[in-house]
Write a protein that holds these residues in place. Structure first.
Motif, PDB file in Angstrom:
ATOM      1  N   SER A 191    -104.473 -22.027  54.794  1.00  0.00           N
ATOM      2  CA  SER A 191    -104.234 -23.400  54.338  1.00  0.00           C
ATOM      3  C   SER A 191    -105.226 -23.809  53.255  1.00  0.00           C
ATOM      4  O   SER A 191    -106.354 -23.308  53.199  1.00  0.00           O
ATOM      5  CB  SER A 191    -104.340 -24.372  55.520  1.00  0.00           C
ATOM      6  N   THR A 246     -95.610 -29.761  57.960  1.00  0.00           N
ATOM      7  CA  THR A 246     -96.554 -29.852  59.081  1.00  0.00           C
ATOM      8  C   THR A 246     -96.351 -31.127  59.901  1.00  0.00           C
ATOM      9  O   THR A 246     -96.989 -31.301  60.941  1.00  0.00           O
ATOM     10  CB  THR A 246     -98.000 -29.844  58.564  1.00  0.00           C
ATOM     11  N   TYR A 290    -103.282 -31.006  55.003  1.00  0.00           N
ATOM     12  CA  TYR A 290    -103.461 -29.802  54.186  1.00  0.00           C
ATOM     13  C   TYR A 290    -102.109 -29.171  53.899  1.00  0.00           C
ATOM     14  O   TYR A 290    -101.062 -29.576  54.457  1.00  0.00           O
ATOM     15  CB  TYR A 290    -104.378 -28.808  54.904  1.00  0.00           C
ATOM     16  N   VAL A 299    -100.080 -25.702  54.198  1.00  0.00           N
ATOM     17  CA  VAL A 299    -100.093 -24.385  54.817  1.00  0.00           C
ATOM     18  C   VAL A 299     -99.687 -23.343  53.780  1.00  0.00           C
ATOM     19  O   VAL A 299     -99.196 -23.658  52.696  1.00  0.00           O
ATOM     20  CB  VAL A 299     -99.138 -24.343  56.025  1.00  0.00           C
ATOM     21  N   LYS A 300     -99.897 -22.059  54.092  1.00  0.00           N
ATOM     22  CA  LYS A 300     -99.468 -21.011  53.166  1.00  0.00           C
ATOM     23  C   LYS A 300     -97.944 -21.049  53.031  1.00  0.00           C
ATOM     24  O   LYS A 300     -97.228 -21.356  53.978  1.00  0.00           O
ATOM     25  CB  LYS A 300     -99.933 -19.636  53.655  1.00  0.00           C
ATOM     26  N   ASN A 346     -94.497 -26.096  51.065  1.00  0.00           N
ATOM     27  CA  ASN A 346     -94.671 -27.355  51.788  1.00  0.00           C
ATOM     28  C   ASN A 346     -93.770 -28.410  51.151  1.00  0.00           C
ATOM     29  O   ASN A 346     -93.815 -28.598  49.926  1.00  0.00           O
ATOM     30  CB  ASN A 346     -96.121 -27.820  51.735  1.00  0.00           C
TER      31      ASN A 346
END
Length: 617
Positions: free
Chosen positions: A519, A540, A587, A589-590, A593
């Motif tokens: 992240s 998320t 944040y 995430v990989k 998003n």
């Protein structure tokens, strides 16, 4: 594109640099590694008067580098070599900027073209060993593919240095030479002895062939025949002289026609064989620079430039002084000179700009590795995971544990280097002082930029030196001590150097793609005018929201990594909405998003996210 260099314009024993390698030598090199030098050793015949010496790779990292731009996807290269021994270990003698292809001199003096890396794939391999104690030549062709399976290479070995016929030719097609066209080539040193090289060249046109051919044309003597006709005889007269037959041989190589005798014109017949003429060594002549008169426009500002205007003369008029009754006074104009303070404009070098080769390290604007006085031998803690705090809690009455969050501790990076003062061991302390100054421990909690490049792209972290170890041992006594520098990075993540910007309009959703493997925390700019702005990461299911009204000229800047929210210098964390997560918990995430933005009013200028891909390993 054609670049070549014969080293003929250098000075015997001097180091080869970008500034002294041009002129009558040919095309100047764009950079070099360690301390290659000019030498007259073995510089005989067509190699005279000078060649280049690349010192033993055991104690140096000599290389000569050209930058170039290809017109297509193919580059040809040539290198003359003089081997006084076999390499102590396999040595890469040519590498290119994309690190897709290596040309390697093996310990048995055969030559290979391979892929790069720790387990290279061999494309071609010669069976012919390069000879010892005599000059020889190699030429190579590299075709960069458009896919990973349609590149090509060709290697030609010439054990007779200036022959036009190759001793051995090896070709490979359908190989992975990379899909990015190279932009530079380095000619490198070998392990075990000082390698002599000469008449280096690269081109994008065709095979280069021998640098020079030595031959002599010798025309043969040309025979010419002449005959004198019998003179006409009148009645009652005797011929005087009698008929004369003569044969003349004309000395070589001049041939003259139209010769005459007393009798009449002599006709000469000759056949001149066409001589074989071969071009000898050709020297380039550098034309003298011609000064041109031109008007120079106002200069623009560029990175690192300093603008210093000169003194500006300004004319001023001093008002007439008061005059007493009955007198006349006339005050003259008084010139005044005003000096304008020097204006200094500087633009800092961006982190990572100094790093151009694999294995190089840039710390706080100082470069270590190839091309510097410090060879990087080992880096640990950069490509591996930092220590992970395992938040699992053991179950007291059954197998296993309750899962908890896994968080990385600080990243500890150890860089082991070797100072290269072998040519003059007395300078080793100066080199160590230079290194210690660059790797000093900060006086406060601040951290410095650390950029490292492996075989792939550069990565950046921020840290500070916490240990510096050097010993006065045998290596120190010969000017090549090993030094270990330990850098602690409070944020364990490494980042890509590219900053991505994503703008999300009010009432819409946009994709923010984190290309890293962990992240990353973005910088969020909420632009006024708007009221009660709210940003949601739908991936998320986390909301970042503020109960604030921003004017049209205001921007709420949220640093999710530092956990701050400010307008200018004013802290606005108190406006964080009750349903919002803390900024540190918002944040990306990989991967992808989905980000949406809304405001109860206004919001036409949207919200901007700025972030870098983050990596733990």
């Amino acid at each position: 594109m054609l670049k070549k260099n014969s080293f003929s314009g250098g000075t015997d024993g001097a180091n080869i640099t970008t500034s002294n390698s041009g002129g009558t030598s040919g095309n100047a090199f764009d950079s070099w590694g360690s301390a290659p030098s000019y030498t007259s050793s073995q510089a005989t015949g067509l190699r005279a008067p000078l060649v280049a010496k690349l010192h033993d790779l055991t104690s140096s990292s000599d290389s000569l580098i050209w930058n170039y731009t290809l017109s297509a996807r193919t580059v040809w290269l040539r290198e003359y070599l003089y081997l006084s021994a076999s390499p102590a270990s396999d040595s890469v003698i040519v590498d290119e900027s994309e690190f897709a292809v290596w040309i390697t001199l093996k310990t048995d003096r055969t030559v290979t073209i391979t892929s790069t890396g720790f387990t290279p794939v061999t494309f071609v391999a010669s069976t012919t060993a390069l000879p010892l104690n005599t000059w020889c030549r190699i030429e190579a062709k590299i075709v960069y593919g458009t896919t990973s399976s349609n590149g090509a290479v060709e290697l030609r070995i010439y054990t007779s240095a200036d022959s036009s016929t190759a001793t051995e030719t090896k070709t490979a097609t359908g190989v992975n030479t990379g899909t990015t066209v190279g932009s530079s080539i380095a000619f490198d040193a070998v392990y075990g002895f000082d390698l002599l090289v000469d008449d280096l060249a690269i081109t994008d046109v065709d095979w280069l062939g021998p640098a020079a051919i030595n031959a002599t044309a010798t025309p043969s003597a040309v025979p010419a025949s002449t005959s004198a006709p019998t003179p006409t005889i009148s009645t009652g007269q005797s011929p005087s002289p009698a008929a004369v037959a003569s044969v003349a041989a004309v000395p070589a190589p001049a041939v003259s026609t139209g010769q005459t005798t007393n009798a009449t014109t002599v006709a000469a017949v000759s056949a001149v064989p066409t001589p074989t003429i071969t071009v000898g060594t050709v020297s380039s002549v550098q034309a003298t620079a011609v000064p041109a008169v031109a008007s120079v426009a106002a200069p623009g500002l560029s990175t690192g430039s300093i603008i210093a205007p000169g003194a500006v003369a300004a004319a001023g008029v001093v008002p007439a002084q008061g005059v007493s009754a009955g007198s006349i006074f006339t005050a003259s104009a008084v010139p005044a000179v005003a000096h304008v303070p020097l204006a200094v404009v500087t633009v800092p070098i961006l982190p990572g700009d100094l790093v151009v080769l694999p294995g190089q390290v840039e710390y706080d604007g100082t470069l270590w590795g190839e091309g510097t006085s410090f060879r990087v031998n080992e880096i640990t803690g950069w490509t591996s995971l930092p220590t992970i705090d395992n938040g699992n809690t053991l179950r007291p009455q059954r197998h296993g544990a309750w899962s908890g969050r896994k968080l990385a501790q600080q990243r500890l990076v150890t860089i082991k280097m070797q100072a290269l003062a072998g040519t003059d061991p007395s300078t080793v302390d100066s080199l160590l002082d230079e290194l210690a100054a660059a790797a000093s421990v900060p006086d406060d909690e601040s951290e410095r930029n650390l950029v490292i490049r492996g075989w792939g792209p550069k990565r950046i972290a921020r840290g500070a030196v916490v240990d510096f170890v050097s010993s006065m041992d045998d290596d120190y006594s010969v000017g090549m001590p090993t030094v270990s520098v330990l850098i602690a990075c409070s944020d364990a993540r490494k980042y890509g150097l590219t900053v991505t910007s994503v703008v999300v309009d009010n009432g819409s959703t946009a994709a923010a793609v984190n290309e890293g493997n962990t992240s990353t925390h973005p910088l969020v700019r909420i632009n006024g005018p708007c009221t009660n702005p709210s940003i949601t990461n739908q991936t998320t299911d986390r909301i970042l929201s503020f109960g604030v009204t921003l004017a049209s000229n205001e921007t709420l800047l949220v640093d999710t990594n530092a956990g701050t929210a400010v307008i200018g210098a004013a802290d606005y964390m108190h406006t964080l909405a009750p349903l919002s997560v803390p900024p540190e918990d918002w944040y990306l995430v990989k991967g992808t998003n989905a980000i949406s933005y809304s405001a109860s009013s206004g919001g036409a200028n949207g919200v901007e996210l700025q972030f870098q891909p983050a990596y733990l390993a």
